[in-house]
Design a protein around this motif. Structure first.
Motif: not given
Length: 497
Positions: A11-14, A302-308, A311-316, A461-465
């Motif tokens: 789920d893109l958490r880091q 920060e873990i709920y903030e959308p990142g690049i 967006a790439q996952l939604i496009q895919q 956990a660090s946030p997604a970029p």
């Protein structure tokens, strides 16, 4: 030299994990899953779209400092691995060969693998691996009481040494071995634990494995008594090989305390099955606090903030959804339906938990012959207002369960533990709705729901970029990019230079 690696969940958490050159990838996986509150048995690690061998260390895996690892779901079907067991010299002479090999699944525990070699490959050869006893002799080995002490197997797998019962509970997949060949070097070490105490611990840790081995041992002839075997081992060195058979015979003579824990398969269940099938196997009281337990869990925003990456996952996903797909043929639809019916026919029992309007809950064990009418009658036996009308709706479903002869498992496709919500009918008066749902006899048996506390991570956990800030880099070139003059190239009229 210590370094940090980043593990990205599905789920893109880091999460940032500290690693040394000698840290195994299985340890990195376990620490990451602990921070994500996931089970490490269900996931693997990938680096640059390449699956990593979890049996390697950080150095041997060829990872660079600060590497980004992806957490991917493990296949539910275990793979086959070839296990080679290297025996000590004396045991190899008894077995007639130094190395034993066997193909086992990756979900096999270390203890079960040892028992398999002991019961299949070493059967009737006088070699004991998991139940060895060493007599304690005083005065230089010439006299003494002969108290048996347990000899634990010590397994050397590459640079790892496994010698405790907790280590033996791990599967080959948990050690990072999902395919290929594995070499296990076997040795033995005398412990300060008596043989009787060790057998009690074995029955506690490995009840399922011991039960299977006990059934196989009933086919073998009766061995010598432990007292005779221990005395012969203490008197003459020539009788030393027979000492390997002492633990098996001593285990049979330990008393009813050990055998009683292995006789019945129902000892693994926490909730006892009542004689009346209409009675619930467990009853839970309503929560004492009005605040949901999930509200107490604190996660950084920060873990709920959308990142690049989001967006790439939604496009895919949009690209995949826009691709044309062939419709299934009639034969394929019939095969899917037959496979679904076969899975439902294989279900022997299902636990159904019914949540009542006052947040009390009760659980029933449902078998293939139970119907919707059975579940309605079971609920009426525990409710205070038995004449009130209600309906049962499975969680996530829109169609309620009907009070008729429709089978619950086959008719409503119940294959696992299911939560069912009870809703009052519109004709039920308000006074009845405000009363306690369970009757007095059932309420006295209700217990609080025990919710385990999630382990607290050492590091957040660090946030997604996220997207880069405006003006932080160079202006984009290409389409829409402005040149120094201020007019984009595609906006110029024909013939104008």
């Amino acid at each position: 030299m210590a370094t940090n690696v980043k593990v990205i969940s599905t789920d893109l958490r880091q999460a940032t994990i500290k690693a040394n050159p000698g840290t195994y990838l299985t340890e990195i996986l376990e620490q990451a899953c602990t921070k994500f509150h996931l089970s490490a048995d269900k996931y693997l690690l990938k680096h640059k779209q390449k699956q990593l061998d979890l049996s390697n260390t950080f150095r041997s895996a060829g990872l660079s400092p600060g590497a980004k690892l992806e957490l991917v779901a493990r296949s539910k079907t275990p793979s086959a691995i070839k296990i080679a067991l290297d025996l000590p010299q004396r045991e190899a002479q008894l077995a007639g060969e130094r190395r034993l090999t066997e193909n086992l699944s990756s979900d096999t525990t270390i203890w079960k693998a040892l028992r398999h070699f002991e019961s299949q490959k070493l059967k009737g050869k006088g070699v004991n691996i998991t139940g060895r006893g060493e007599p304690q002799i005083s005065n230089g080995g010439t006299q003494g009481g002969g108290q048996l002490y347990y000899e634990t197997p010590v397994l050397q797998i590459e640079q790892r040494s496994l010698s405790t019962f907790a280590d033996f509970q791990k599967t080959m997949a948990q050690l990072g071995y999902n395919s290929g060949n594995v070499l296990i070097r076997l040795s033995f070490q005398k412990t300060d634990k008596t043989f009787a105490d060790a057998m009690a611990d074995i029955s506690q840790y490995f009840q399922e494995e011991e039960q299977a081995t006990k059934e196989e041992a009933t086919e073998e002839p009766v061995k010598k008594e432990p007292a005779e075997a221990s005395s012969s081992a203490a008197d003459t060195p020539a009788a030393e090989p027979s000492r390997d058979d002492e633990p098996s015979s001593a285990a049979e003579a330990q008393g009813d305390s050990i055998s009683a824990t292995q006789d019945g398969p129902d000892t693994m269940y926490v909730d006892s099955t009542p004689a009346d099938p209409l009675q619930p196997v467990s009853i839970f009281a309503a929560p004492s606090s009005s605040t949901p337990h999930a509200a107490h869990t604190k996660e950084p925003d920060e873990i709920y903030e959308p990142g690049i990456m989001h967006a790439q996952l939604i496009q895919q996903r949009l690209k995949t959804a826009g691709q044309n797909k062939r419709l299934l043929s009639d034969q394929e639809l019939a095969e899917e339906d037959a496979e679904k019916q076969a899975k439902l026919a294989a279900v022997k029992e299902v636990k159904v938990r019914v949540r009542f309007p006052d947040n009390t809950q009760a659980t029933w064990v449902i078998h293939p012959d139970h119907t919707g009418g059975f579940l309605y009658n079971a609920v009426r036996t525990v409710m205070a207002a038995q004449g009130a009308k209600f309906k049962l709706i499975p969680a996530g479903a829109k169609v309620p369960i009907r009070d008729d002869s429709t089978k619950l498992i086959a008719g409503y496709s119940l294959t696992g533990s299911t939560l069912v919500n009870l809703l009052w009918d519109d004709s039920v008066p308000t006074e009845t709705r405000k009363q306690a749902f369970l009757n007095a006899d059932v309420s006295r048996r209700a217990r609080e729901v025990e919710i385990p506390e999630p382990p607290q991570a050492e590091e957040e956990a660090s946030p997604a970029p996220g997207p880069s800030k405006a003006g932080s880099g160079e202006k984009p070139k290409g389409e829409g990019g402005l040149k120094k003059g201020g007019v984009p190239k595609w906006l110029k009229l024909p013939g104008k230079k």
